[in-house]
Design an enzyme around this catalytic site. Structure first.
Site, short mmCIF file in Angstrom:
data_model
loop_
_atom_site.label_atom_id
_atom_site.label_comp_id
_atom_site.label_asym_id
_atom_site.label_seq_id
_atom_site.Cartn_x
_atom_site.Cartn_y
_atom_site.Cartn_z
N CYS A 99 0.84 -1.20 0.00
CA CYS A 99 0.00 0.00 0.00
C CYS A 99 0.88 1.25 0.00
O CYS A 99 1.86 1.33 0.75
CB CYS A 99 -0.90 -0.01 1.24
SG CYS A 99 -1.82 1.52 1.48
N GLU A 128 2.20 -5.81 8.86
CA GLU A 128 2.55 -4.44 8.49
C GLU A 128 3.58 -3.87 9.46
O GLU A 128 4.56 -3.23 9.04
CB GLU A 128 1.30 -3.55 8.48
CG GLU A 128 1.59 -2.10 8.11
CD GLU A 128 0.39 -1.20 8.23
OE1 GLU A 128 0.54 -0.06 8.72
OE2 GLU A 128 -0.73 -1.63 7.84
#
Length: 734
Positions: A99, A128
């Site tokens: 992302c 993440e």
């Protein structure tokens, strides 16, 4: 008839930009027949992952597990820098679908100085967060919330003066992050706090909170291992009972009794197909509950009627239940809501069964507020529709009903609710009136003021007539049954979303199809899809122009490219003119030295004349090259506007000068005779190559050529421009 349950689906439900991008890229590779594997589950949704595996996208845990030749997809969470290095060492082809918001965090932590420490708000086991830590060149610390952060800072006093970088997992709770920042400001004197929570996450959580406050129950759709889905449940459950489900069949365990306002949202990893299936199943459950409630209500009425008949003067055996019920229906009044089952169609009406002895019918003009609606195409026998009683004829045993008025009544109730919950309505603009528009949504009229009808005030309203629109309700007057809506509110939200997506992927050199929105003295503003960029006047044409309107008009569709971006000020400089249209490149390509061309005289000086070769380029015919005889001034042989045949004798591309000659094309014998007679004069004249074309000629003597425009015609572009950085002006060809 009791109040019917209403489902309110959040507009932010479902895939976010990053997840949608990753899934789209993966399916594209699969559709191309390529071997694909994902480094960990692509998204936190077991159903979506199973579907990808069925298509051939295997899930691997380490780069070394990748099948030979398979493209490895790096999921939106991102990975540590060491993982990327390992893929490079293995020479494994990979596609980085991290992302953009996560990549931004990677770049932030990479910039931490050697004596700093990086603090990360989030789940230390989340992929993440592990990826972020893998990009930290210095000490990194993970904390789950404000309470843990407080303990960390209290237990390590050395952090109070040490340079600290604070970032948050993109799906971290907004409310918790606000609590954390308060602690940071209180305890840390040398800290940098970066707002790294994804905008989509912020909007999704904010909308979920708003909907849950207005709902009797909240349904969250998504994977139970998804961080953003779990946080959605967390922010909603303090406002109303909240359930997290992964699939539609889990709804059967939810008690919807007494629930009339049901809120629904979904995590960023939830596919549209699952959301639609949940909504469909929920509607079926609510319909079943409604039927049961109505049957119970009818039974209660029946019991009440039966008691009445037993105490009446007539013996019970002379008036059975059905007769008593029929007697009670004789008082059936208008404006009563009923459900009708479609039984048949005729050219003038729809026959319906409303569960009573009276035959029900809906006149065609009472079917819908849309004159073009065709009930025979939109309905079929057996469909159930909501109706309102208009007229009862006991003599004929018929009931006239209206679906159009029922829809309008329900629409008005929705509009009232819409003022407080901010829902988006869809409608059609039916009239352009003084001061604005009239739109119809499900038969209810809404007034939209001109100031709320378009994104900018100078847009014509007539273009919206008979078009489908989206709007929000901003004011309701219940006494007058008057509602005011705003299209602009929706347009601005959509534009904001597009702008966020644009800045994530924008880069210099990208080409866009845009629309000219406005013109100023220093340039043109162009909408390139949710954001505006400026084309400086110097970028509009290779020749000098007085005003951007010389080249463009408002509303023109144009192709532009990004010249420069200012992320901090959110300003975009655009280019319009193309390199291949540069007149000096055209000259280089099509008009080499020794070319003979026809040119137009456009200016005079004491030492020669300027002639237009092509638009944007004038050449100098030195006075010695005008004729085979001695002339005192160029006007003796030439005049402005005259077409002459000339030869290009020299080109200086660095100084942007072209030398021309008429004399070179004249009879050689006449030229030799002229040279003998006029030799002294020729020696006195300045050499043609050294003719002071523009720089050496006083302004008042210059010809009004493109590159030598009179001062009063010069464009004030550079002087009027707000800042060089906003639209870098390049030097125009002269």
């Amino acid at each position: 008839m009791g109040k019917r349950a209403r489902i309110n689906l959040a507009k932010t439900a479902g895939f976010c930009f990053g997840v949608d991008r990753a899934v789209t890229l993966t399916y594209k590779l699969l559709d191309e027949g390529k071997s694909v594997c994902t480094l960990g589950p692509l998204i936190h949704n077991p159903q979506a992952v199973s579907e990808l595996e069925a298509r051939g996208a295997a899930v691997i845990g380490e780069p070394s597990e990748a099948p030979h030749g398979a493209t490895v997809i790096i999921r939106t969470h991102g990975v540590a820098e060491s993982v990327l290095s390992e893929l490079d060492e293995l020479r494994a082809p990979y596609l980085d679908a991290t992302c953009p918001f996560v990549k931004k965090i990677h770049s932030i932590v990479l910039g931490a100085p050697n004596d700093a420490a990086v603090f990360i708000a989030g789940d230390k086991n989340h992929p993440e967060v592990r990826g972020i830590r893998g990009h930290c060149p210095v000490e990194s610390v993970v904390f789950s919330g404000a309470e843990e952060l407080q303990k960390l800072l209290d237990g390590r006093p050395e952090y109070s003066n040490k340079p600290l970088f604070f970032v948050a997992q993109t799906t971290f709770s907004i409310k918790e992050w606000e609590n954390c920042t308060k602690i940071i400001k209180k305890h840390c004197t040398n800290a940098k706090v970066f707002d790294t929570i994804c905008n989509a996450t912020h909007e999704r959580q904010s909308e979920a909170i708003k909907i849950s406050r207005l709902s009797d129950v909240m349904i969250i759709i998504g994977g139970r291992h998804s961080s953003n889905t779990v946080k959605l449940k967390s922010v909603c459950e303090s406002n109303c009972p909240t359930y997290l489900i992964e699939q539609a069949d889990e709804l059967r365990s939810v008690d919807f009794s007494g629930c009339y306002d049901i809120g629904v949202t979904a995590g960023a990893s939830t596919p549209d197909g699952i959301i639609k299936e949940v909504l469909k199943t929920m509607s079926e459950i609510l319909e079943e509950n409604t039927v049961e409630q109505e049957m119970a209500a009818e039974n209660a009425v029946a019991e009440e009627v039966e008691v009445t008949t037993e105490t009446a003067d007539a013996p019970a055996d002379e008036m059975d239940f059905s007769e008593a019920l029929e007697e009670s229906l004789k008082s059936m009044s208008t404006d009563q809501y009923v459900k009708g089952v479609v039984m048949g169609f005729s050219p003038t009406e729809i026959q319906v069964d409303i569960g009573r002895k009276h035959a029900g019918f809906v006149p065609i003009d009472e079917y819908s507020g849309d004159p073009a609606a065709d009930p025979s195409k939109e309905l079929k026998v057996g469909d159930v529709i909501n109706l309102i009683i208009m007229k009862t004829n006991d003599a004929e045993g018929t009931v006239m009903l209206s679906k159009r008025r029922c829809d309008a009544a329900q629409a008005w109730l929705d509009i009232i609710d819409g003022e407080s919950d901010g829902r988006v309505f869809e409608g059609v603009v039916t009239e352009v009136i003084r001061g604005g528009l009239l739109a119809v949504t499900n038969g209810a009229k809404v007034f939209i003021p001109a100031s709320h009808a378009t994104e900018s005030r100078n847009q014509p309203l007539d273009e919206l007539l008979n078009t489908n629109i989206k709007f929000r309700i901003i004011e309701v007057n219940r006494q007058r049954r008057r509602a005011v809506g705003s299209i602009r509110a929706i347009l601005r939200e959509e534009r904001k979303q597009k702008a966020e997506e644009f800045w994530v992927r924008a880069a210099a050199g990208q080409v866009y199809q845009g629309k000219v929105k406005s013109l100023t003295a220093y340039g043109a503003f162009v909408d390139i899809g949710g954001v505006d960029g400026m084309v400086h006047i110097s970028e509009l044409s290779w020749k000098r122009i007085k005003h951007p309107s010389d080249v463009l008009n408002i509303g023109d569709e144009v192709e532009v490219y990004i010249k420069a971006l200012d992320d901090e000020k959110r300003k975009i400089s655009l280019g319009y003119k193309k390199a291949e249209d540069n007149p000096w490149e055209i000259l280089r390509r099509d008009y080499p030295v020794e070319s003979v061309i026809e040119a137009e005289i456009v200016g005079m000086t004491t030492f020669g004349a300027f002639a237009r070769i092509i638009p944007g380029i004038d050449g100098l015919i030195h006075i010695s090259q005008i004729a085979n005889r001695h002339i005192e001034k160029p006007q003796d042989a030439l005049k402005i506007g005259e077409k002459v045949t000339v030869k290009i004798t020299a080109i200086d591309f660095d100084k942007k000068r072209v030398s021309l000659s008429i004399r070179a094309l004249l009879d050689p014998m006449e030229k030799d005779e002229f040279e003998e007679e006029e030799a002294p004069a020729a020696e006195e004249a300045p050499a043609e190559e050294e003719a002071p074309a523009e720089e050496e000629v006083p302004a008042e003597e210059e010809a009004p050529a493109e590159e030598a425009a009179p001062a009063e015609e010069a464009t004030p572009a550079e002087e009027a421009a707000p800042a060089e950085g906003e639209a870098p002006a390049e030097e125009t060809a002269e």
